[in-house]
Design a protein around this motif. Sequence first.
Motif, PDB file in Angstrom:
ATOM      1  N   SER A   1      35.343  39.110  48.593  1.00 22.43           N
ATOM      2  CA  SER A   1      34.711  38.588  47.371  1.00 22.43           C
ATOM      3  C   SER A   1      35.718  37.713  46.646  1.00 22.43           C
TER       4      SER A   1
ATOM      5  N   PRO B   1      36.980  34.666  43.984  1.00 23.19           N
ATOM      6  CA  PRO B   1      36.558  34.171  42.671  1.00 23.19           C
ATOM      7  C   PRO B   1      35.781  32.869  42.819  1.00 23.19           C
TER       8      PRO B   1
ATOM      9  N   GLN C   1      42.952  27.178  43.206  1.00 24.98           N
ATOM     10  CA  GLN C   1      42.103  28.139  43.920  1.00 24.98           C
ATOM     11  C   GLN C   1      42.929  29.208  44.627  1.00 24.98           C
TER      12      GLN C   1
ATOM     13  N   ALA D   1      44.279  31.696  42.011  1.00 27.84           N
ATOM     14  CA  ALA D   1      43.223  32.576  41.521  1.00 27.84           C
ATOM     15  C   ALA D   1      42.834  33.603  42.580  1.00 27.84           C
ATOM     16  N   SER D   2      42.729  33.168  43.845  1.00 28.46           N
ATOM     17  CA  SER D   2      42.322  34.081  44.917  1.00 28.46           C
ATOM     18  C   SER D   2      43.399  35.131  45.177  1.00 28.46           C
TER      19      SER D   2
ATOM     20  N   TRP E   1      43.402  37.548  42.343  1.00 26.85           N
ATOM     21  CA  TRP E   1      42.194  38.385  42.339  1.00 26.85           C
ATOM     22  C   TRP E   1      42.212  39.413  43.466  1.00 26.85           C
TER      23      TRP E   1
ATOM     24  N   THR F   1      34.464  26.690  35.205  1.00 23.35           N
ATOM     25  CA  THR F   1      35.329  27.446  36.125  1.00 23.35           C
ATOM     26  C   THR F   1      36.659  26.695  36.285  1.00 23.35           C
TER      27      THR F   1
ATOM     28  N   LEU G   1      38.670  30.733  35.379  1.00 21.06           N
ATOM     29  CA  LEU G   1      39.049  31.650  36.453  1.00 21.06           C
ATOM     30  C   LEU G   1      39.907  32.791  35.918  1.00 21.06           C
TER      31      LEU G   1
ATOM     32  N   TYR H   1      37.661  35.201  34.236  1.00 17.06           N
ATOM     33  CA  TYR H   1      36.886  35.927  35.252  1.00 17.06           C
ATOM     34  C   TYR H   1      37.697  37.107  35.787  1.00 17.06           C
ATOM     35  N   ILE H   2      38.954  36.851  36.120  1.00 17.18           N
ATOM     36  CA  ILE H   2      39.814  37.921  36.638  1.00 17.18           C
ATOM     37  C   ILE H   2      40.118  38.937  35.543  1.00 17.18           C
TER      38      ILE H   2
ATOM     39  N   ASN I   1      37.187  41.285  34.947  1.00 22.02           N
ATOM     40  CA  ASN I   1      36.828  42.149  36.069  1.00 22.02           C
ATOM     41  C   ASN I   1      37.970  43.018  36.581  1.00 22.02           C
ATOM     42  N   THR I   2      39.076  43.051  35.845  1.00 17.43           N
ATOM     43  CA  THR I   2      40.183  43.923  36.254  1.00 17.43           C
ATOM     44  C   THR I   2      40.519  44.926  35.163  1.00 17.43           C
TER      45      THR I   2
END
Length: 960
Positions: free
Chosen positions: A168, A170, A196, A199-200, A203, A230, A235, A238-239, A242-243
């Motif tokens: 999954s 971001p 990217q 962020a990945s 995440w 985004t 981003l 978002y992290i 969700n953390t």
Amino acid sequence: ARGFSLPLQRPAECGDARYFDISRLACGPCGAHQRQSAGGSSCVCQPGYRMVSSNGGSSVICEKCPQNMSGVTQDGWNCIACPKGLTSEGKCKCLNNEILVERRMDGILLNEALCIHCNGSEQSFSASDASGNRCVRCEQTFINVSKSCDCSSPNVLTGGLCFSASESLPPKGVATVRFAQLGITLTSAWFLKNLQSSASACWLYSNLTACQALGNMCVMNMNSLSSSSTDACGLFQYIYVNTARLGIVHSIAFWRHNLPWLYYGDQPGLASQVLEANHFPAVFSFKGTDKDVKLQFIAASFDAAGNFLKWQSVEGGILQLCPDTQTKLNAAYAFGTTYQQSCKIPVSKILTDFANPIFYDLFLEYNGDNGQQYLWAVPVLNLNLQYSEMFVNQGSNMNNWLLTRRFFLVDALSGKENDLGKLPRVIRIASKIAISIRLVSNTQRGTIYPPLITIAYTDVLVQNPETQSVMVSFSVNYEMNQSEAQIQTDITLGVLGGLAVLWSLLKTAGWKRRTGSSIIDLQTVLKFLLFYAGDLANVFFIITVGTGIYWLVFFKAQQFVSVLLPLPSQEEDFVTYIACAFSLKALQFLQLLVSQLTIDIFFIDWERPKGKVLKAVEGEGVIKSAAAPVSIWRTYFIANEWNEIQTVRKINPLFQVLAVLFFLEVVGFSNLALMDSSSSLTRSSESFIAPWSRILRFGVSAALWLAIAFLQVCKTHDILNYHFQAGSWKLEYITRQSIISVFLLSHSCFGYYIHGRSVHGHADTNMEEMNMNLKREAENLCSQRGLLPNTDGQTFQISISRKMRLHYDRIHETLTRKRGPARLLDSSANTFEQSTRAYNTMNKFLNSFIDHVHKEMDYIVKDKLLLERILGMEFMEPLEKSIFYNDEGHSFSDVLYYGNETTLLIFDILFFSIVDLASQSFVLAAILTYLQQEIFRFIRNTLGQKNLASKTLVDERFLI
């Protein structure tokens, strides 16, 4: 000049076929089959040619490679066969994951280059490095995802990292940066490469460096928040959201585990809680053995890739872009010292010194009760913070602020669109950095709120770095809540302003009584406004002087910090009060000048003719007996004495100005006006000089003016104050000896009288008789000189009846008729004779008036009531008889400079202060103040002398 000039040529202007000769500073031609090198200062062989010899510059010999060995080695000296083709430079190339080999292990050149494939299997997991020269272990994400060094579909390769398609990831990031000031949105090469992947990695793997790099990209994008975007901040959010399961750091709700702390949160009113709910757990003092006057700021620094660099103390100027000495840079963090620094920096210097951005998390260090060192996070107010529709627009209200944490000084990285080695298209510079230290209200122990750093960034479109420049500033400001002081000032102004209205009404009533009028007309209203202008000027002066001295004493003398100076923006009301005081006082001063230049004055001669003389009658041819003429020289003498004391003051103006300037500039009292905690009168030339406080400048200068003036007034027998004291007593004494009285009217029905009638009968006498008279008077062998029998009272305030004034005016008209139209002049007599007759008539009238001859215009002598003296008005109206009030002082000085010293002194202080506040120069203020004193003194002397000659018929040629 022609013999020492040369054309300007740059390496970029030489072209491909020429090089830049560094010895000649000019372009030179390359040889056959050659072209300009990458550096531009030498020549290299063209593709397909090898070097035979090279001594630098154009000293290169090239030779074409044979057909079967068309490639050139990497060093350019040999030809070699290339099995997999050539690059644009004519050198061998290999496929991805292969390395190029041109020589054997012993250095012998191969005839044909080899492309050796790096083994990416489980045994080695190797791949070629970025230069293609070595096989190295491939990045761990490749091994984790594919168990090899290949990241083939459906896996995702981004930023040099490999991610499994089944994971999954971001959302897809937008690699754009918005430069709102320029209206430009560009795709950043740095973001395109790293956004990217950072962020990945953050995440999926909670990679600390990747999370820091992602946070840095959000900061470079001005912490922009949008629910639909985004970009880097989208981003990060978002992290962050969700953390939550990872927990928080150091019990700080906004600091998520593994992530950098970028925001304080967006709840309404949160900023005021962060900045005011808690006090900084340390106290500060200016003096004493426990003084703590240093703010220990420390910063955690990171590079753009997210690597932690080090802890850095901000001392040394790491936050100050303007160059300066180390001592002055460190002075920025001395507690209580307002620090301001600004300069212009060339864009070329910025690109050189700040090629790679550094990011800072700022803290304030302090010691806990147990001796442990602690850090207090310093919030950041980014004025460029971009809001989405979900946030209210930033305003002055603290509740609308969105506080952040991380910042940078210069970003020359995100504005690069393509090759990261080229110049950026746009750079972003922290053009304004301000650290605010706020004192807790009503503290007595030097307690402060958490500091706040405010940053404003400027976007610069890079066009010509050599000519472009940016204005930057850095400041440290100390402030406290001034609302209570403002309320107290407003209350004081309201109360004193109301009292000024009542006092002005009383003055107006007294003026109406003295003018003999009871009608309230336009003139009365204007007079009230003039009185009120003067009294209101005094109110403003009292408030401003009190305010200036209050801040001077309480700020400079405090040990534990309890008050801080108002900021320059908070001084505007104070400056307005000074301007109002000066304007109103100038109006009062001009009105005073006009009133003194229009008084009515006459010298009454009591001398009687001594015997008779024979005098020829003009036109008749006969000689008749006539009274002996009375000498006019005594009148001229008294007129000159009066003329001398018209502009004498209680203080010496020149000494006053020089003394004030001496104490300010030579002794060093001006240093007390600096916005720092020091009360020393000296400053080192190498130390940082804090900016001036306008309130302290006014307070110091006004205090010195008042103190020196007070000392001058108290020294009544000093030479500085001798002239009027001697002059006034001498005037009264000489009028007695000259048998001349002074009758003057400052209003229509009010004035002053100096009785000069002698008990000796004559003043035109010889020295022997004069000395005999003085001796008899000293031995009390003659009666007293007072107006009333057996009294010594010679000076009076007089309130005359309306009938007396009308009679005076009728005679006075003939005194001034010679200045009227020619048709009004008596054709039977010349002007001189008319004036002489009018003078004699006025003299006889006033003689008879003083001697109570005119019963219908008689007067009485009485003492003034205490309340009358305090209020400066008379309760009794002189309806039938005039009233002479005993005056034991010199109240006639009210029509002179001497009696209006307070008004003159306040006007001088305000004039000095207005010039100083406008120019920030005590020297210029002193010079201009003395000049205006001399100009107005000249005007007062000149016009006063003309008025004296006009009203008394004393020829102006005899006034010296």
